[in-house]
Scaffold this motif. Structure first.
Motif, PDB file in Angstrom:
ATOM      1  N   MET A  15       0.891  -6.696  -1.545  1.00  0.00           N
ATOM      2  CA  MET A  15       0.673  -7.426  -0.061  1.00  0.00           C
ATOM      3  C   MET A  15      -0.649  -7.283   0.403  1.00  0.00           C
ATOM      4  O   MET A  15      -1.173  -8.166   1.031  1.00  0.00           O
ATOM      5  N   LEU A  47       3.263 -14.548  -0.993  1.00  0.00           N
ATOM      6  CA  LEU A  47       3.384 -13.542   0.247  1.00  0.00           C
ATOM      7  C   LEU A  47       4.182 -13.855   1.330  1.00  0.00           C
ATOM      8  O   LEU A  47       3.878 -15.456   1.878  1.00  0.00           O
ATOM      9  N   GLN A  49       5.137 -13.625   5.226  1.00  0.00           N
ATOM     10  CA  GLN A  49       4.891 -13.015   6.522  1.00  0.00           C
ATOM     11  C   GLN A  49       5.637 -13.718   7.498  1.00  0.00           C
ATOM     12  O   GLN A  49       5.443 -15.103   7.751  1.00  0.00           O
ATOM     13  N   ALA A 139       5.799  -3.015   3.264  1.00  0.00           N
ATOM     14  CA  ALA A 139       5.915  -4.001   2.095  1.00  0.00           C
ATOM     15  C   ALA A 139       6.880  -3.775   1.256  1.00  0.00           C
ATOM     16  O   ALA A 139       7.470  -2.574   0.943  1.00  0.00           O
ATOM     17  N   HIS A 149       6.011  -9.041   3.332  1.00  0.00           N
ATOM     18  CA  HIS A 149       5.224  -8.098   4.602  1.00  0.00           C
ATOM     19  C   HIS A 149       6.550  -7.805   5.606  1.00  0.00           C
ATOM     20  O   HIS A 149       6.898  -8.622   6.326  1.00  0.00           O
TER      21      HIS A 149
END
Ligand code: NDP
Ligand code: KPL
Length: 316
Positions: A15, A47, A49, A139, A149
């Motif tokens: 992360m 990733l 988010q 994470a 995340h």
């Protein structure tokens, strides 16, 4: 600009590594397996988010490949080496394997929950700048190259106070890291009272982690039951008293803060419950076992911390 080497491309390492890489920071991930390093080199990392996936290329080596690297690929003095393995993996063997990474005396950042690991570093590498980090970010790794995340938070880091002479070079390195973190949009700050920050987080982990693992409940379910809440309270009181004796500064509303963490992470399974359910070793020896060891050194008893340590070990 310094490079950041991250040993342990798990939830936290991936992360932070991908967030830093996406801001143009030079990042190298050091993985346990060559399969993960090969995948990261071939595919990059992904990733998530707030529901958005981002893809980014990232440099990666396995820990075995470190032995073959020549000095151009190894850290320089101005670089950082982060350790984001879990406590049971933070061993003399790991440090022997990463010895080459610290040969030029880069700055080190350790991000583990719990206590005990920094002493290992200081015993083996008294000449290195070793910093502690405490993060309230969440994470979860979902594949060898993908990470989610799961919780916004912040990272605080710094030297363990009173154990170091004034150090302009170390101050410069910390400021540089702070700059890189902020460039990547990571909420971060420096602290000159890291022991306190570590103990504050430990006080939360020492109650939520073992009790959620023993009862098999989510963080939110833990205080919902009156008898579990009573056990939380007793374990919290013993842990707070011992940590205060070990140097934790007065912490107003510590019990209310603990309940607030349970509420804010109500749907989460604690990391210890997840480790138990996955049949992995836990961080109990560095959390409640760490408090018991502190108590022993001060000549005090820690019966509840001893008991939950034994119970969690019996779940392994
Ligand atoms: N995840 C989170 O939200 C938070 C975690 N923390 C703390 O951060 C630390 C790390 O946690 P987390 O990221 O969740 O743990 P993970 O288990 O997800 O990551 C640890 C990583 O270390 C790798 N590893 C193990 N041994 C080696 C080795 N010899 N060489 C290289 N890599 C190795 C593992 O590899 P492999 O996968 O191949 O086994 C794994 O990828 C813990 O102390 C935790 O308590 C603190 C706050 C939040
Ligand atoms: C704060 C808490 C308990 C959140 O789940 C945590 O840090 C963990 O699970 O290890």
């Amino acid at each position: 600009m310094g490079r950041i080497y991250i040993v342990g491309a798990g939830a936290l390492g991936l992360m932070y590594g991908l967030r830093l890489a996406s801001a143009g920071v030079l990042v190298t991930l050091v993985t346990r397996t060559s399969a993960q390093a090969e995948l990261l080199r071939a595919q990059g990392g992904r990733l998530e988010q707030q529901g958005q996936w981002r893809h980014m290329p990232v440099s990666a080596y396995s820990i075995d490949e470190l032995a073959e690297l020549d000095k151009h690929d190894l850290p320089l003095r101005e670089d950082w080496v982060w350790y984001t393995v879990k406590q049971p993996q933070m061993t003399r063997e790991l440090l022997a394997q990463t010895d080459k990474l610290v040969a030029s005396k880069p700055s080190i950042l350790c991000l583990q929950n719990g206590i005990g690991h920094l002493e290992l570093f200081e015993a083996l590498y008294p000449e290195l700048h070793v910093y502690a980090g405490v993060t309230t970010e969440g994470a979860m790794r979902t594949s060898l190259t993908e990470v989610r995340h799961t919780g916004e938070g912040s990272l605080v880091f710094g030297a363990i106070e009173s154990e170091r002479e004034p150090d302009p070079e170390g101050d410069e390195a910390q400021k540089m890291l702070l700059h890189l973190l902020r460039m990547a949009g990571i909420a971060a700050s420096l602290s000159n009272e890291m022991r306190n920050r570590i103990y504050e987080k430990l006080l939360i982990n020492a109650v939520i982690n073992p009790l959620t693992a023993i009862f098999g409940v989510s963080n939110g379910e833990l205080p919902a039951h009156p008898h579990r809440r009573k056990m939380m309270r007793a374990l919290h009181q013993e842990s707070e008293r011992l940590l205060r004796q070990a140097g934790l500064a007065p912490l107003p509303e510590a019990w209310e803060r603990l309940l607030a963490v349970c509420e804010a992470t109500a749907a989460n399974e604690s990391s210890m419950l997840r480790d138990v359910r996955a049949g992995r070793g836990t961080e109990i020896d560095w959390i409640n076992g760490g408090i018991s060891a502190l108590a022993k050194r001060m000549g005090h008893a820690a019966p509840l911390n001893d008991a939950v340590t034994a119970m969690v070990k019996a779940l392994h």
